[in-house]
Design a protein around this motif. Structure first.
Motif: not given
Ligand code: SF4
Length: 277
Positions: A143, A167, A171, A190, A193, A220, A225, A247-248, A251, A255
């Protein structure tokens, strides 16, 4: 911090908390005055340039109420911090904090000692020296900047590969959350956010989150997603052709794009997004 109702422990992390030692000292005093238990600091030891300075700083923190220390060791730190400083920090922390010293990751500490390393080594040179699979050995959340800077090391997948993945860790959770130096209350790890202002946490708890005014947060929290992806596409977001490593990564890429296109109060601090690549 009084308003945050912290009763189960508190750690100072970064970045690098020792970049502002006076502030760290003052924060430790405050936490101690509030009787918050299990306080510890995380550091990469860049500042442990000699015995005297290292001992002085750690001793003072202990006297102000700090209970323990976590020292970071892996090849990514080794690239910037001479290992002799890490060793010094560990040795003196052991004397001052005893069993409340944690070395993370311990196996890298032993490996670097075995190799007789004293200085810095670039990740590239380290990999030439040791046939190490960093993806396997370094515990890593892909991330933030890591998602962009280390993406060549990992396989990539299209966006829809991640739509149904939860997540990890969840989350929203009632353990290990963070407050940044701007007062944002971050869910888990995260970065970028904000659930709200941690200085008004009681109001946040009383009034709840106004999700209608925080669409990204709403997606979220609802683990939607696919919804977030299409929301961003409506703003013009284009899926990365090369794919995403996690996934991060997806994300944060969404963002980052949204923040460039509009005002999203939940995407804070803005500075976080300007240092990603
Ligand atoms: S996908 Fe986004 S909301 Fe989920 S853990 Fe990763 S950074 Fe955080």
């Amino acid at each position: 911090m009084r308003k945050a109702n912290l009763n189960y422990g508190f750690h100072f992390t970064g970045g690098e908390p020792f970049l502002n030692s006076d502030l760290l000292l003052r924060a430790t005093e405050i936490v101690n005055e509030l009787n918050i238990p299990s306080t510890f600091v995380e550091t990469n030891c860049y500042w442990c340039i000699n015995e005297r300075l290292t001992r002085e700083k750690l001793q003072l923190l202990k006297e102000k109420g700090l209970k323990g220390i976590l020292i970071s060791v892996n090849p990514f730190y080794l690239e910037y911090v001479p290992f002799e400083r890490t060793e010094r920090g560990i040795k003196i922390s052991q004397e001052i904090f005893g069993k409340n010293l944690m070395i993370y990751q311990l196996e890298y500490y032993f490996l670097f000692k075995r190799l007789g390393i004293k200085e810095r080594i670039s990740v590239k040179d380290y990999l030439n020296l040791v046939k190490d699979d960093l993806r396997e050995r370094v515990e890593m959340f892909l991330m933030g900047r890591a998602a962009y800077n280390l993406k060549e090391l990992y396989p990539k997948y299209p966006a829809n590969h991640f739509f149904d993945q939860p997540c990890q860790p969840p989350f929203l959770r009632n353990w290990h959350n963070h407050f940044d130096n701007y007062g944002n209350y971050l869910p888990g790890y995260c970065g970028g956010i904000s659930l709200g202002d941690c200085r008004n946490l009681n109001e946040l708890l009383k009034d709840g989150l106004d999700l209608e005014r925080k669409p990204v947060l709403k997606f979220l929290i609802n683990e939607d997603f696919k919804g977030l992806f299409h929301f961003a596409k409506d703003f013009g977001y284009q899926e990365l052709r090369e794919g995403y490593v996690s996934k991060c990564h997806l994300c944060i890429d969404i963002r980052k794009y949204l923040l460039e296109r509009g005002e999203f109060d939940e995407l804070k601090p803005k500075e976080f997004y300007s240092h990603l690549e």
